[in-house]
Design an enzyme around this catalytic site. Structure first.
Site, PDB file in Angstrom:
ATOM      1  N   MET A   1      -3.300  -0.789   5.061  1.00 44.02           N
ATOM      2  CA  MET A   1      -4.769  -1.277   6.152  1.00 44.02           C
ATOM      3  C   MET A   1      -3.862  -1.032   7.965  1.00 44.02           C
ATOM      4  O   MET A   1      -4.766  -1.978   8.261  1.00 44.02           O
ATOM      5  CB  MET A   1      -5.101  -2.645   5.956  1.00 44.02           C
ATOM      6  CG  MET A   1      -5.600  -3.649   5.259  1.00 44.02           C
ATOM      7  SD  MET A   1      -7.217  -4.418   5.410  1.00 44.02           S
ATOM      8  CE  MET A   1      -5.935  -5.968   5.747  1.00 44.02           C
ATOM      9  N   GLY A   2      -3.482   0.183   7.809  1.00 47.18           N
ATOM     10  CA  GLY A   2      -2.713   0.827   8.651  1.00 47.18           C
ATOM     11  C   GLY A   2      -2.013  -0.390   9.506  1.00 47.18           C
ATOM     12  O   GLY A   2      -1.292  -1.137   8.954  1.00 47.18           O
TER      13      GLY A   2
ATOM     14  N   LEU B   1       1.089   0.595  10.853  1.00 40.47           N
ATOM     15  CA  LEU B   1       1.756   0.560  10.203  1.00 40.47           C
ATOM     16  C   LEU B   1       2.991  -0.429  10.759  1.00 40.47           C
ATOM     17  O   LEU B   1       3.429  -0.185  12.294  1.00 40.47           O
ATOM     18  CB  LEU B   1       2.336   1.649   9.524  1.00 40.47           C
ATOM     19  CG  LEU B   1       1.522   2.834   9.177  1.00 40.47           C
ATOM     20  CD1 LEU B   1       1.274   3.741   8.293  1.00 40.47           C
ATOM     21  CD2 LEU B   1       1.230   1.550   7.868  1.00 40.47           C
TER      22      LEU B   1
ATOM     23  N   HIS C   1       5.427  -0.842   6.105  1.00 43.99           N
ATOM     24  CA  HIS C   1       4.912  -0.450   5.267  1.00 43.99           C
ATOM     25  C   HIS C   1       5.846   1.349   5.428  1.00 43.99           C
ATOM     26  O   HIS C   1       6.025   1.813   4.079  1.00 43.99           O
ATOM     27  CB  HIS C   1       3.885   0.547   5.793  1.00 43.99           C
ATOM     28  CG  HIS C   1       2.713  -0.959   5.983  1.00 43.99           C
ATOM     29  ND1 HIS C   1       2.599  -1.635   7.709  1.00 43.99           N
ATOM     30  CD2 HIS C   1       1.811  -1.359   5.801  1.00 43.99           C
ATOM     31  CE1 HIS C   1       1.829  -2.293   7.636  1.00 43.99           C
ATOM     32  NE2 HIS C   1       1.518  -2.146   6.319  1.00 43.99           N
TER      33      HIS C   1
ATOM     34  N   SER D   1       1.697  -6.806  10.286  1.00 44.18           N
ATOM     35  CA  SER D   1       0.442  -6.031  11.205  1.00 44.18           C
ATOM     36  C   SER D   1       0.069  -7.345  12.500  1.00 44.18           C
ATOM     37  O   SER D   1       0.180  -7.293  13.825  1.00 44.18           O
ATOM     38  CB  SER D   1      -0.832  -5.912  10.579  1.00 44.18           C
ATOM     39  OG  SER D   1      -0.174  -4.637   9.643  1.00 44.18           O
ATOM     40  N   ARG D   2      -0.128  -8.728  11.789  1.00 46.58           N
ATOM     41  CA  ARG D   2      -0.560  -9.723  12.759  1.00 46.58           C
ATOM     42  C   ARG D   2       0.398 -10.078  13.407  1.00 46.58           C
ATOM     43  O   ARG D   2       0.528 -10.905  14.713  1.00 46.58           O
ATOM     44  CB  ARG D   2      -1.451 -10.680  11.744  1.00 46.58           C
ATOM     45  CG  ARG D   2      -2.192  -9.629  10.705  1.00 46.58           C
ATOM     46  CD  ARG D   2      -3.047 -11.133   9.984  1.00 46.58           C
ATOM     47  NE  ARG D   2      -4.408 -11.183   9.761  1.00 46.58           N
ATOM     48  CZ  ARG D   2      -4.555 -10.705   8.620  1.00 46.58           C
ATOM     49  NH1 ARG D   2      -3.519 -10.903   7.425  1.00 46.58           N
ATOM     50  NH2 ARG D   2      -5.721 -10.270   7.935  1.00 46.58           N
TER      51      ARG D   2
END
Lengths: 280, 280
Positions: free
Chosen positions: B32-33, B35, B39, B188-189
């Site tokens: 979901m990007g 990165l 990832h 990512s969060r």
């Protein structure tokens, strides 16, 4: 020389891998057995398209409701092999339930709005069960083309939708409904009909013919024609639906066009009867 | 020279067809990007397996609930391209929503019991949305291998199940969780966390470490250890679940074994935090 594979798909996959290496295309006709001339027409279409043709025979438990006829659905594997090969089938595959639904399997396909209409109203498990087994079968056989009859037009539309939505690499070919001499659409369940049922079962065909005649005579008002055909429906044949729909999403129409289809579903003493046709 | 494809998959499919004809295998890392090194480890694993490596960047609307952070989920396509290619990605694909969910699409994947547990309790749309988009992506990219991080261990188990249940022709590779220096699992969060949140966010990692230490010291009673860890859970970090499960079907266990995993889910001021590890 046609081949018969019982059970696990491993041997079939090897044979198909060999066919692909030889440069042959694969055509696939999934069936629930009890083959009739309607299925044979699908096999012939695949042969005419030049495919090495695989026929699967599998009575799919996932598409039957708890009070439906899974246990009594007619099964005759030897006769099916004869009919499939007589029509040009190269390989007939009889998976066991455990081959397609091992105990640990739990993922399924959820078709959308298309599956909630017509037959989906009274049979909510039906199209999710069909989509799930067809996806499994397509992924095992990996055909170039797969063949479905227009008698089950809603099924055909839902399969086309699944193939598009999931980007499956297969061409879905719809084939015209094959009928008995008296017009009754070929169906494995027709064998349940007693001779005395035959005339009332033909109501579906007669209603389709009446709709075509009305359209040919200039009728374009779907609501008026639906009312007229519903009023003419006989006692003793329980009507499930009588609906004019466009052919892609099966949405209701008010104005008849040549590709508008009339869809009919009914029960005759518990025997499911469906039929459909374009009015034009 | 890495390639960037925006939008429709047609050009990507041509490139991958060429790679296959050249005899190369395809490795696929769906993301979901946003990165991060987690990832990048997936991309490196695919490269180390000798694959032409495709990374997709797509914030999948189907896996967000109506009150979740789809609109604000971080997006930075240029930075993602740099990070993906730095790790060895050969092609980075950014589909648009309309490429994967055209208006007429309506078929979806329904995962089973596995998806109703742990994160699935509070996020019912989450795993159906993930399975649906992953099936679409796999059918478009048609990789030989696909890579998922163990940080999202439930997702990995559900994808493995889908691949087995649908007979998808791809090898699912799980890769170890990558952590920040302080032990916090890469996510990512994490960028939403304020410096002052950091210590309490590390509760998940500390709890996993405590479980490993207890197991190493001979603890085998899952229920007793769960009670002990839950009682030590701090105020201010809302616990969603703390559960010992076996690693295939994520069923509850009462007796700890080396491959039993502790799964943790929590919210910190609305920020979703998850982590897991084997106790042995």
């Amino acid at each position: 020389m046609s081949q018969r594979i019982d059970g696990h798909p491993y041997e079939m996959i090897q044979i198909l891998e060999h066919q692909r290496r030889e440069g042959n295309t694969i055509g696939f006709v999934p069936t629930m057995g009890s083959l009739h001339r309607g299925h044979q027409a699908l096999v012939e279409a695949s042969r005419n398209d030049g495919n090495f043709t695989v026929v699967s025979v599998f009575v799919n438990p996932a598409q039957f409701g708890p009070n439906e006829d899974f246990d009594t659905y007619p099964r005759d594997n030897d006769r099916d092999f004869e009919l499939a090969t007589a029509a040009g089938g190269d390989l007939v595959w009889y998976p066991d339930v455990a081959d397609l639904y091992p105990a640990e399997a739990q993922t399924s396909v959820l078709p959308g709005d298309l599956a909630a209409k017509l037959c989906g109203v009274s049979r909510p498990q039906f199209f999710p069960g069909i989509c799930t087994v067809v996806l499994k079968l397509l992924n095992l056989v990996r055909p170039h083309q797969t063949y479905f009859g227009e008698k089950d037009f809603q099924q055909l539309a839902i399969i086309r939708r699944m193939v598009a939505d999931f980007y499956l690499n297969v061409d879905v070919v719809g084939c015209a409904t094959v009928r008995e001499d008296d017009g009754l659409a070929m169906s494995s369940r027709n064998r349940y009909l007693k001779p005395a049922d035959r005339d009332i079962a033909r109501t579906l065909y007669r209603t389709l013919q009446a709709a075509k005649a009305a359209f040919a005579a200039g009728e374009r008002d779907a609501t008026a024609l639906k009312t007229q055909l519903t009023e003419a429906w006989p006692q003793g044949l329980e009507l499930d639906y009588l609906a004019f729909r466009e052919p892609e999403f099966l949405n209701e129409v008010t104005q008849l066009e040549a590709d508008t289809r009339l869809f009919l579903g009914a029960w005759l003493r518990g025997i499911r009867l469906i039929d459909n046709a374009a009015v034009g």
